[in-house]
Design a protein around this motif. Structure first.
Motif, short mmCIF file in Angstrom:
data_model
loop_
_atom_site.label_atom_id
_atom_site.label_comp_id
_atom_site.label_asym_id
_atom_site.label_seq_id
_atom_site.Cartn_x
_atom_site.Cartn_y
_atom_site.Cartn_z
N ARG A 156 0.97 -1.19 0.23
CA ARG A 156 -0.08 -0.15 0.09
C ARG A 156 1.06 1.25 0.09
N LEU A 157 1.90 1.42 0.58
CA LEU A 157 2.87 2.47 0.72
C LEU A 157 3.50 2.57 -0.41
N SER A 158 3.73 1.55 -1.14
CA SER A 158 4.48 1.80 -2.51
C SER A 158 3.35 2.14 -3.46
N LEU A 159 2.49 2.04 -3.31
CA LEU A 159 1.25 2.40 -4.39
C LEU A 159 0.91 3.88 -4.00
N VAL A 160 1.23 4.15 -2.73
CA VAL A 160 0.98 5.79 -2.40
C VAL A 160 2.11 6.52 -2.96
N HIS A 161 3.47 6.03 -2.78
CA HIS A 161 4.27 6.84 -3.63
C HIS A 161 4.24 6.80 -5.06
N GLY A 162 3.97 5.65 -5.77
CA GLY A 162 3.67 5.74 -7.04
C GLY A 162 2.64 6.77 -7.53
N PHE A 163 1.51 6.85 -6.67
CA PHE A 163 0.51 7.94 -6.90
C PHE A 163 1.06 9.38 -6.88
N THR A 164 1.98 9.44 -5.73
CA THR A 164 2.34 10.61 -5.52
C THR A 164 3.43 11.13 -6.88
#
Length: 582
Positions: A367-375
């Protein structure tokens, strides 16, 4: 060969078993923490135990929650608040009567703060009154220092500065020693507010940022050790306020800001990003690797029971999006740059943020990796807006929205899914606005504007629907309806500029409607057939409402007869081919 295959199978089994054992150990540790908390809250206590262990369950404070409780023990809050107000009224009355000279007033404030701290120390451990008393004592010290400097002015600035810094260090020290979140919050906010409470019209921006960095270093260290969410948000709020005040006073309100001031604030913002973003992410990685050493009550796991479904602290997720974005715009405000340079900076920032995607993914923090990808995608969008314009920008945003849609379908991430819809909505509004503008080219259809709008319409109506999951079936109709209306508008815009253009528009609409109708029968789809029939009725309505008054008599006759014959032939063919279809 069979022995090598057997060895490989054994190695794979051992690897899977090791992963399962690691997950079970982590789950067992979390279960032990929850059981311990439940026993502390619900297990009856023996009458011969000490007072702090026989405390009623309703008054116990669960320290592992990482936030300050405000919904319970309201009577304690009310009583202590009224007591402090009464003491304040007594103090004001004494001043009004001339009983207290400034040194006595400051001494009185120190005495009240010390009394509150002392009362907090002797009260029961981990109770709400203890938090209020200790927090009230620290707040009283801050107020006393502010009043002594700004109102009484009988003590030197250096002495008051030392006192205020000492109060901040005391609050942070007590927060660690007594595991009290409220003290860390007060210490951080009070420390960040000290330069402004003691501001006398002169000061050094460099010293302000150095002091700012010192306070954030203490707060960041405590957060790394304790994982207190309230402390993190207090540091974020106070930190950005300090940076904004520095920008307003030294950049915005100055005609020709100094380069040194620009770099000072830039370095301060980069340092703030380290505390507000990098350190929390590092703590998440450490907590995932060793939850016993880095416990966090905000962390949960999904119902699948897989370690890859680890869900990070939501505050860390939010700051992983907000901090890089705020840092980028803050940096834009510090320097006078062209849009091209800003776009390149945004693109480099996107690459740096996106670089963390794979390491976090490998750690199991999906989930945290997806958040960084989204950012990173947000920063890419900003870069595209700054670097591109016109048709290239429109196509780029549409392709980015399509990529988000594909990622959302693969990951089932709600945030990415909503972001794709939002971006498509912006693109749709832009296309709708373009369709209402008269074309600038005399060549219909075969011009860059027209082809761009047709391409965007195709993305929305053809490429997006396959990536909408079952729970988004209604959105399939929304996207296709939007594309359908956009295509009708596209025909109207491109063909109406021709001589007798309304006649060409009617012909194009009619052919398009018949194609939809045939497709609906072929796929046995009631929705598509309904769309085709609705478009045919739209064509008929246009014949009467528009074409009767805007085209020549001969063309009007040909249109009515032509459409009549075509509709009769199509009706015959449909009944012959699909007459048994309901």
């Amino acid at each position: 060969m069979p022995e090598e295959e057997h060895t490989d199978n054994l190695e794979e089994r051992v690897t899977r078993l090791e992963k399962k054992v690691r997950f079970l150990e982590q789950a067992l540790h979390q279960a032990e923490i929850r059981d311990k908390d439940q026993r502390q809250v619900h297990t009856p206590q023996e009458p011969d135990l000490e007072f702090e262990e026989t405390e009623p369950p309703g008054k116990r404070y669960r320290r592992d929650e990482g936030s300050i409780p405000v919904g319970e023990n309201w009577l304690n809050w009310l009583g202590i608040g009224l007591l402090l107000l009464g003491v304040g009224f007594l103090f004001k009355y004494s001043v009004d009567q001339g009983w207290l000279i400034p040194p006595v007033r400051s001494a009185f404030g120190l005495a009240v703060g010390g009394s509150l701290l002392g009362a907090g120390f002797v009260s029961g451990k981990n109770t709400v009154p203890r938090q209020i008393l200790l927090g009230g004592g620290v707040a009283t010290f801050y107020i006393t220092g502010f009043a002594t400097f700004q109102l009484y002015s009988f003590v030197s600035t250096s002495a008051v500065w030392i006192f205020m810094v000492g109060v901040t260090l005391l609050a942070l020290y007590l927060a660690i020693q007594h595991d009290e979140i409220i003290l860390s919050v007060l210490g951080t906010l009070g420390g960040l507010a000290t330069p402004f409470m003691l501001y006398s019209g002169e000061g050094s921006l460099v010293m302000l940022i150095l002091y700012f960095a010192l306070i954030l270093a203490g707060s960041g260290t405590i957060y790394l050790a304790k994982g207190w969410k309230s402390l993190l948000w207090a540091a974020v709020t106070g930190g950005w306020l300090v940076l904004m005040v520095g920008w307003a006073n030294n950049i915005y309100s100055v005609a020709d800001p100094l380069t040194g001031d620009r770099w000072t604030l830039q370095l301060g913002a980069l340092y703030a990003a380290l505390i507000f973003w990098i350190i929390p992410v590092i703590r998440e990685v450490l907590a995932f690797r060793n939850p016993a050493r880095w416990p966090d009550a905000h962390r949960v796991r999904s119902n699948t029971g897989e370690s890859s479904d680890f869900i990070a602290n939501t505050s860390v997720q939010a700051l992983s999006v907000a901090t890089p974005t705020l840092l980028l715009f803050y940096s834009f405000g510090l320097w006078t740059l062209s849009d091209e340079i800003r776009g390149i900076i945004a693109l480099i920032s996107a690459l740096l943020v996106g670089y963390s995607y794979l390491p976090l993914r490998k750690e199991g923090l999906n989930r945290l990796s997806l958040v960084h990808g989204f950012t990173a995608l947000i920063l890419v969008t900003i870069a595209l807006v700054l670097l591109l314009d016109g048709e290239v920008l429109l196509i780029s945003l549409a392709l980015e929205a399509l990529c988000l849609r594909i990622i959302a379908s693969k990951t089932s991430d709600t945030v990415i899914s909503l972001s794709s819809h939002f971006l498509f909505g912006l693109v749709g509004v832009w296309v709708a606005d373009r369709l209402m503008i008269t074309p600038g080219s005399d060549l219909p259809i075969l011009n860059l504007d027209a082809l761009t709008e047709l391409f965007i319409t195709g993305i929305a109506g053809i490429m997006v629907p396959p990536y909408l999951t079952d729970k988004h079936k209604n959105l399939v109709s929304v996207y296709r309806l939007a594309a359908h209306l956009a295509l009708l508008g596209w025909f109207m815009k491109e063909l109406s500029i021709l001589q007798n253009g309304q006649a060409f528009v009617s012909v194009a609409w009619g052919i398009y409607a018949l194609l939809i109708l045939f497709l609906g029968f072929r796929q046995e789809s009631n929705r598509i057939r309904f769309a085709g029939m609705a478009t045919i009725f739209l064509v008929v309505g246009k014949l009467f409402l528009v074409d009767l008054s805007q085209i020549s008599t001969l063309l009007r006759i040909l249109l009515f007869i032509g459409f009549g014959v075509v509709f009769l032939v199509v009706s015959y063919l449909l009944h012959k081919r699909w007459g048994g279809t309901k």
